[in-house]
Design an enzyme around this catalytic site. Structure first.
Site, PDB file in Angstrom:
ATOM      1  N   LYS A  69       0.826  -1.213   0.000  1.00 42.33           N
ATOM      2  CA  LYS A  69       0.000   0.000   0.000  1.00 42.33           C
ATOM      3  C   LYS A  69       0.858   1.261   0.000  1.00 42.33           C
ATOM      4  O   LYS A  69       0.565   2.212  -0.707  1.00 42.33           O
ATOM      5  CB  LYS A  69      -0.912   0.062   1.231  1.00 42.33           C
ATOM      6  CG  LYS A  69      -1.984  -0.991   1.281  1.00 42.33           C
ATOM      7  CD  LYS A  69      -3.031  -0.652   2.339  1.00 42.33           C
ATOM      8  CE  LYS A  69      -2.445  -0.305   3.704  1.00 42.33           C
ATOM      9  NZ  LYS A  69      -1.723  -1.409   4.348  1.00 42.33           N
ATOM     10  N   ARG A  87      -9.151   0.484   9.301  1.00 44.66           N
ATOM     11  CA  ARG A  87      -8.577  -0.820   9.620  1.00 44.66           C
ATOM     12  C   ARG A  87      -9.543  -1.659  10.456  1.00 44.66           C
ATOM     13  O   ARG A  87      -9.240  -2.808  10.760  1.00 44.66           O
ATOM     14  CB  ARG A  87      -7.282  -0.644  10.425  1.00 44.66           C
ATOM     15  CG  ARG A  87      -6.051  -0.264   9.588  1.00 44.66           C
ATOM     16  CD  ARG A  87      -5.093  -1.395   9.576  1.00 44.66           C
ATOM     17  NE  ARG A  87      -3.648  -1.248   9.651  1.00 44.66           N
ATOM     18  CZ  ARG A  87      -2.857  -0.233   9.511  1.00 44.66           C
ATOM     19  NH1 ARG A  87      -3.322   0.948   9.344  1.00 44.66           N
ATOM     20  NH2 ARG A  87      -1.567  -0.358   9.580  1.00 44.66           N
ATOM     21  N   ARG A 117      12.030  -5.460   5.578  1.00 50.35           N
ATOM     22  CA  ARG A 117      11.744  -4.067   5.195  1.00 50.35           C
ATOM     23  C   ARG A 117      12.579  -3.054   5.990  1.00 50.35           C
ATOM     24  O   ARG A 117      12.681  -3.130   7.201  1.00 50.35           O
ATOM     25  CB  ARG A 117      10.247  -3.802   5.408  1.00 50.35           C
ATOM     26  CG  ARG A 117       9.830  -2.417   4.989  1.00 50.35           C
ATOM     27  CD  ARG A 117       8.347  -2.347   4.756  1.00 50.35           C
ATOM     28  NE  ARG A 117       7.591  -2.211   5.979  1.00 50.35           N
ATOM     29  CZ  ARG A 117       6.302  -1.876   6.010  1.00 50.35           C
ATOM     30  NH1 ARG A 117       5.645  -1.656   4.882  1.00 50.35           N
ATOM     31  NH2 ARG A 117       5.672  -1.773   7.147  1.00 50.35           N
ATOM     32  N   ARG A 174      11.575  -0.497  11.315  1.00 49.72           N
ATOM     33  CA  ARG A 174      10.563  -0.060  12.269  1.00 49.72           C
ATOM     34  C   ARG A 174      10.440  -1.068  13.406  1.00 49.72           C
ATOM     35  O   ARG A 174      10.512  -2.262  13.171  1.00 49.72           O
ATOM     36  CB  ARG A 174       9.211   0.097  11.562  1.00 49.72           C
ATOM     37  CG  ARG A 174       9.060   1.450  10.904  1.00 49.72           C
ATOM     38  CD  ARG A 174       7.887   1.509   9.974  1.00 49.72           C
ATOM     39  NE  ARG A 174       6.698   0.830  10.496  1.00 49.72           N
ATOM     40  CZ  ARG A 174       5.539   0.800   9.853  1.00 49.72           C
ATOM     41  NH1 ARG A 174       5.412   1.408   8.690  1.00 49.72           N
ATOM     42  NH2 ARG A 174       4.511   0.167  10.357  1.00 49.72           N
ATOM     43  N   ARG A 227       1.090  -8.730  14.925  1.00 55.02           N
ATOM     44  CA  ARG A 227       0.495  -7.660  14.147  1.00 55.02           C
ATOM     45  C   ARG A 227      -0.403  -8.251  13.058  1.00 55.02           C
ATOM     46  O   ARG A 227      -1.515  -7.808  12.814  1.00 55.02           O
ATOM     47  CB  ARG A 227       1.671  -6.933  13.498  1.00 55.02           C
ATOM     48  CG  ARG A 227       1.461  -5.496  13.214  1.00 55.02           C
ATOM     49  CD  ARG A 227       2.775  -4.991  12.674  1.00 55.02           C
ATOM     50  NE  ARG A 227       2.559  -3.913  11.759  1.00 55.02           N
ATOM     51  CZ  ARG A 227       3.428  -3.543  10.837  1.00 55.02           C
ATOM     52  NH1 ARG A 227       4.560  -4.177  10.702  1.00 55.02           N
ATOM     53  NH2 ARG A 227       3.169  -2.535  10.062  1.00 55.02           N
TER      54      ARG A 227
HETATM   55  P1  AMP Z   1       1.130   1.589   9.269  1.00 51.37           P
HETATM   56  O1  AMP Z   1       2.242   2.514   8.920  1.00 51.37           O
HETATM   57  O2  AMP Z   1      -0.120   1.867   8.465  1.00 51.37           O
HETATM   58  O3  AMP Z   1       1.522   0.145   9.220  1.00 51.37           O
HETATM   59  O4  AMP Z   1       0.719   1.899  10.787  1.00 51.37           O
HETATM   60  C1  AMP Z   1       1.638   1.731  11.841  1.00 51.37           C
HETATM   61  C2  AMP Z   1       0.895   1.537  13.158  1.00 51.37           C
HETATM   62  O5  AMP Z   1       0.073   2.690  13.415  1.00 51.37           O
HETATM   63  C3  AMP Z   1      -0.069   0.375  13.166  1.00 51.37           C
HETATM   64  O6  AMP Z   1       0.566  -0.853  13.462  1.00 51.37           O
HETATM   65  C4  AMP Z   1      -1.043   0.788  14.247  1.00 51.37           C
HETATM   66  O7  AMP Z   1      -0.499   0.623  15.544  1.00 51.37           O
HETATM   67  C5  AMP Z   1      -1.165   2.294  13.992  1.00 51.37           C
HETATM   68  N1  AMP Z   1      -2.249   2.575  13.023  1.00 51.37           N
HETATM   69  C6  AMP Z   1      -2.134   3.126  11.779  1.00 51.37           C
HETATM   70  N2  AMP Z   1      -3.325   3.250  11.175  1.00 51.37           N
HETATM   71  C7  AMP Z   1      -4.236   2.766  12.051  1.00 51.37           C
HETATM   72  C8  AMP Z   1      -5.654   2.594  12.029  1.00 51.37           C
HETATM   73  N3  AMP Z   1      -6.395   2.941  10.958  1.00 51.37           N
HETATM   74  N4  AMP Z   1      -6.254   2.076  13.138  1.00 51.37           N
HETATM   75  C9  AMP Z   1      -5.551   1.715  14.209  1.00 51.37           C
HETATM   76  N5  AMP Z   1      -4.218   1.819  14.301  1.00 51.37           N
HETATM   77  C10 AMP Z   1      -3.561   2.341  13.239  1.00 51.37           C
END
Ligand code: AMP
Length: 222
Positions: free
Chosen positions: A14, A89, A128, A161, A172
């Site tokens: 994404k 999400r 990654r 990360r 996760r």
């Molecule tokens: P990402 O970069 O999209 O993988 O997001 C990193 C982290 O941010 C995720 O593992 C969640 O802890 C939090 N996060 C991001 N977007 C959301 C969402 N829509 N709902 C809940 N937690 C989120």
């Protein structure tokens, strides 16, 4: 307002596809993960709260996440439309988004699912690396940087990360795939879900997403 939701598990690509789609549509990408990481970096109260969940590989509660997203959606650069990356999400987030858009007399134009099997997701995530300056993504095996540990594009340091470290990935994945399937069902039920095979090369996926947008009647710039 063109609202396009980009769906996929962590590691589905994404983050790579969102800017390409944004360029096609001429609208910004809103990635809740980036908004959270910025809040953590700035040490805001929301960032301090969110960090506890992020470091544990858990979703941040809907109440916090929806507030953050709606504030961002209200900014002027989002008026013509947005690509949402990493939101919604959960089914609750999807419902909150529907309600907020209905108040503006609009709705999600397309929900595009980048579909990748779970085993491949784990393989991708565990290799990654991301650059500190701008989040440019690399992969140890499939797209390494020219010099180890350094971003090709801006020379900044590459890091892994906390939530991409192998121990965190499975946790996760289990939590997020469950929630993702509810979001997929939400958009399938409202008739806007479109699926693209995420195992194909980046450009092929990008073109397929563009074709799905056109088929959904979402206006494409240029
Ligand atoms: P990402 O970069 O999209 O993988 O997001 C990193 C982290 O941010 C995720 O593992 C969640 O802890 C939090 N996060 C991001 N977007 C959301 C969402 N829509 N709902 C809940 N937690 C989120």
């Amino acid at each position: 307002m063109n609202v396009v939701v980009l769906l996929g598990a962590p590691g589905a690509g994404k983050g790579t596809q969102a800017p390409l789609l944004a360029a096609r549509l001429g609208v910004p990408v809103i990635a809740t993960g980036d908004l959270f990481r910025a809040a953590v970096r700035d040490g805001t109260p929301l960032g301090v709260e969110a960090r506890r969940y992020m470091d544990a590989g858990q979703l941040v509660p809907d109440e916090i996440t929806v507030k953050l997203l709606l504030e961002r959606l209200a900014r002027p650069d989002a008026a013509a439309g947005v690509i949402l990356d990493g939101f919604p999400r959960t089914a609750g987030q999807a419902e909150a988004l529907d309600a907020a858009l209905a108040e503006r007399g609009t709705r999600v134009g397309a929900a595009l699912l980048v579909d990748v099997p779970a085993d491949e997701l784990v393989r991708r995530l565990s290799g990654r690396w991301i650059c500190r300056a701008a989040g440019h993504p690399y992969h140890e095996v499939s797209s390494p940087p020219r010099a180890a540990g350094v971003c090709d594009l801006d020379g900044s340091e590459l890091y892994q990360r906390t939530d991409d470290q192998p121990a965190t990935i499975r946790a996760r994945m289990d939590q997020q795939l469950g929630a993702l399937s509810q979001v997929i069902e939400h958009y399938r039920a409202s008739g806007v879900l479109r699926t693209v095979d995420g195992l194909q090369p980046i450009e092929v996926v990008s073109n397929a997403l563009g074709a799905e947008l056109a088929a959904a009647g979402v206006v494409v710039a240029g």
